[in-house]
Design a protein around this motif. Structure first.
Motif, PDB file in Angstrom:
ATOM      1  N   VAL A   1     -58.156 -48.982 -13.845  1.00 14.50           N
ATOM      2  CA  VAL A   1     -58.551 -50.129 -14.658  1.00 14.50           C
ATOM      3  C   VAL A   1     -57.981 -51.420 -14.093  1.00 14.50           C
ATOM      4  CG1 VAL A   1     -58.878 -48.840 -16.796  1.00 14.50           C
ATOM      5  CG2 VAL A   1     -56.628 -49.770 -16.268  1.00 14.50           C
ATOM      6  N   MET A   2     -56.972 -51.316 -13.250  1.00 11.12           N
ATOM      7  CA  MET A   2     -56.463 -52.473 -12.519  1.00 11.12           C
ATOM      8  C   MET A   2     -57.219 -52.570 -11.202  1.00 11.12           C
ATOM      9  SD  MET A   2     -54.079 -51.711 -14.847  1.00 11.12           S
ATOM     10  CE  MET A   2     -53.119 -50.345 -14.267  1.00 11.12           C
ATOM     11  N   ALA A   3     -58.150 -53.507 -11.093  1.00  6.60           N
ATOM     12  CA  ALA A   3     -58.943 -53.640  -9.867  1.00  6.60           C
ATOM     13  C   ALA A   3     -58.018 -53.858  -8.682  1.00  6.60           C
ATOM     14  CB  ALA A   3     -59.915 -54.811  -9.999  1.00  6.60           C
ATOM     15  N   GLY A   4     -58.307 -53.143  -7.591  1.00  6.89           N
ATOM     16  CA  GLY A   4     -57.468 -53.219  -6.407  1.00  6.89           C
ATOM     17  C   GLY A   4     -56.402 -52.150  -6.354  1.00  6.89           C
ATOM     18  N   VAL A   5     -56.307 -51.319  -7.396  1.00  9.38           N
ATOM     19  CA  VAL A   5     -55.404 -50.163  -7.407  1.00  9.38           C
ATOM     20  C   VAL A   5     -56.272 -48.912  -7.448  1.00  9.38           C
ATOM     21  CG1 VAL A   5     -53.507 -48.983  -8.573  1.00  9.38           C
ATOM     22  CG2 VAL A   5     -53.648 -51.484  -8.623  1.00  9.38           C
ATOM     23  N   TRP A   6     -56.103 -48.039  -6.463  1.00  7.84           N
ATOM     24  CA  TRP A   6     -56.974 -46.883  -6.287  1.00  7.84           C
ATOM     25  C   TRP A   6     -56.171 -45.588  -6.327  1.00  7.84           C
ATOM     26  CZ3 TRP A   6     -62.231 -47.985  -5.230  1.00  7.84           C
ATOM     27  CH2 TRP A   6     -62.504 -49.323  -4.906  1.00  7.84           C
ATOM     28  N   ARG A   7     -56.806 -44.549  -6.817  1.00 10.17           N
ATOM     29  CA  ARG A   7     -56.266 -43.184  -6.719  1.00 10.17           C
ATOM     30  C   ARG A   7     -57.144 -42.448  -5.717  1.00 10.17           C
ATOM     31  NH1 ARG A   7     -53.762 -39.808 -10.571  1.00 10.17           N
ATOM     32  NH2 ARG A   7     -53.006 -37.913  -9.522  1.00 10.17           N
TER      33      ARG A   7
ATOM     34  N   ASP B   1     -54.744 -60.675 -11.404  1.00  6.82           N
ATOM     35  CA  ASP B   1     -54.987 -60.186 -12.762  1.00  6.82           C
ATOM     36  C   ASP B   1     -54.399 -58.788 -12.950  1.00  6.82           C
ATOM     37  OD1 ASP B   1     -56.364 -62.516 -13.275  1.00  6.82           O
ATOM     38  OD2 ASP B   1     -58.349 -61.622 -13.001  1.00  6.82           O
ATOM     39  N   SER B   2     -54.554 -57.945 -11.935  1.00 11.17           N
ATOM     40  CA  SER B   2     -54.051 -56.572 -12.038  1.00 11.17           C
ATOM     41  C   SER B   2     -52.536 -56.527 -12.054  1.00 11.17           C
ATOM     42  CB  SER B   2     -54.599 -55.732 -10.875  1.00 11.17           C
ATOM     43  OG  SER B   2     -56.004 -55.585 -10.978  1.00 11.17           O
ATOM     44  N   GLU B   3     -51.901 -57.430 -11.316  1.00 13.19           N
ATOM     45  CA  GLU B   3     -50.435 -57.500 -11.363  1.00 13.19           C
ATOM     46  C   GLU B   3     -49.972 -57.788 -12.783  1.00 13.19           C
ATOM     47  OE1 GLU B   3     -46.699 -60.330 -10.050  1.00 13.19           O
ATOM     48  OE2 GLU B   3     -48.744 -60.873  -9.477  1.00 13.19           O
ATOM     49  N   ALA B   4     -50.577 -58.778 -13.426  1.00 16.27           N
ATOM     50  CA  ALA B   4     -50.182 -59.137 -14.787  1.00 16.27           C
ATOM     51  C   ALA B   4     -50.406 -57.968 -15.748  1.00 16.27           C
ATOM     52  CB  ALA B   4     -50.967 -60.362 -15.246  1.00 16.27           C
TER      53      ALA B   4
ATOM     54  N   ILE C   1     -48.282 -53.248 -19.049  1.00 13.61           N
ATOM     55  CA  ILE C   1     -48.220 -51.818 -19.365  1.00 13.61           C
ATOM     56  C   ILE C   1     -46.801 -51.298 -19.186  1.00 13.61           C
ATOM     57  CG2 ILE C   1     -48.988 -49.521 -18.614  1.00 13.61           C
ATOM     58  CD1 ILE C   1     -51.680 -50.822 -17.897  1.00 13.61           C
ATOM     59  N   GLU C   2     -46.157 -51.694 -18.097  1.00  7.43           N
ATOM     60  CA  GLU C   2     -44.775 -51.269 -17.853  1.00  7.43           C
ATOM     61  C   GLU C   2     -43.854 -51.752 -18.983  1.00  7.43           C
ATOM     62  OE1 GLU C   2     -41.009 -52.127 -14.909  1.00  7.43           O
ATOM     63  OE2 GLU C   2     -42.849 -53.297 -14.751  1.00  7.43           O
ATOM     64  N   GLU C   3     -44.000 -53.013 -19.353  1.00  7.38           N
ATOM     65  CA  GLU C   3     -43.145 -53.606 -20.377  1.00  7.38           C
ATOM     66  C   GLU C   3     -43.363 -52.939 -21.739  1.00  7.38           C
ATOM     67  OE1 GLU C   3     -40.326 -56.027 -22.123  1.00  7.38           O
ATOM     68  OE2 GLU C   3     -40.821 -55.964 -19.980  1.00  7.38           O
TER      69      GLU C   3
END
Length: 282
Positions: free
Chosen positions: A113-119, A268-271, A276-278
């Motif tokens: 769901v975070m664009a630019g992060v792939w599995r 956007d994905s970093e934010a 989510i982490e927080e």
């Protein structure tokens, strides 16, 4: 004539479906909502490797640029519960794909769901998992790797009986392949703009051949991008809600833009990753 570069695309694609259309709620909603459950609380407490991974992914996103090489995070040896939690935390986004390597290994890719992060999961010919990665990149490196091995020229014989426009199209493709440089805007050939007979399409398919990559994007509509057997030549088809082709094209480009994460996606994905982490992992 119905536009369709690959004869029988709808039937053949069904066998390779990586993100089937369904009537359930969006995957991103179902995956992320799990983190708010009591079951997730216990899993999060014992899965500390996942808790450590998320800020690393956020840092990688902060540094990533669309035109730069991505960064891989190897989770192959993570315990199953850690991998399950990673799957829940990252969710499933709009782009998925399959790449066939020359050594018989298959890479199955799913954007989160975070664009630019792939599995990316690599399996052997018997379907056994051999590697499992999370990658921060505009497109997984394996896509560029397998496509770079394709020939950069095409050859063919004389036009078949019944041909109408295939020879000018092949001339245009050959010219554009020869002049294309990575990073340039795509050159698009839309089959809806001029008549192509069945003989034209068959000859075009046979000349270009089938490539090693299929990418599927399901945003506001479905788009399937399939690499041909010629470097930088892609069949890109757009479908309506009834899974009927509404636009059939060839694109001369390194990777079709419909599957690539843009510069603003990383920010956007970093934010989103930090949120989510927080919210769940501290």
């Amino acid at each position: 004539m119905k536009a369709d570069f690959w004869v029988g695309t709808e039937r053949e694609d069904a066998a390779m479906a990586v993100m089937p259309i369904g009537c359930q709620p969006p995957l991103r909603a179902r995956k992320l909502n799990f983190l708010a459950t009591s079951s997730a609380e216990e899993m999060i407490r014992r899965c500390r490797r996942t808790a450590m991974l998320l800020p690393e992914l956020a840092e990688a996103l902060a540094l990533q640029r669309a035109d730069q090489k991505g960064r891989l995070f190897d989770i192959t040896d993570y315990p199953d519960d850690e991998k399950e939690l990673i799957t829940h935390a990252l969710g499933e986004g709009e782009v998925a794909g399959v790449a066939a390597l020359s050594n018989g290994i298959t890479a199955r890719m799913q954007e989160t769901v975070m664009a630019g992060v792939w599995r990316i999961r690599f399996t052997d010919g018997d379907g056994r998992l051999v590697a499992d990665y999370v990658e921060v990149a505009s497109i997984p490196a394996v896509v560029r790797q397998v496509c770079s091995a394709l020939p950069s020229t095409i050859s063919h014989g004389p036009a078949p009986a019944g041909a109408m426009n295939v020879m000018p199209v092949l001339t245009e493709i050959r010219d554009r392949i020869g002049r294309y440089r990575d990073g340039e805007p795509a050159h698009v050939i839309a089959f809806s703009l001029f008549p192509m007979s069945p003989e034209d399409m068959t000859f075009l398919q046979e000349t270009l051949g089938a490539g090693p990559v299929q990418l599927t994007s399901r945003g506001y509509g479905t788009c399937r991008a399939v690499a041909t057997g010629a470097r930088n030549v892609w069949s890109v088809q757009f479908y309506n809600a009834m899974d009927t082709i509404i636009l059939d094209t060839l694109e001369i480009c390194d990777i079709p833009s419909v599957a690539i994460a843009a510069e603003e996606d990383f920010r956007d994905s970093e934010a989103r990753m930090r949120e989510i982490e927080e919210a769940y992992f501290r």
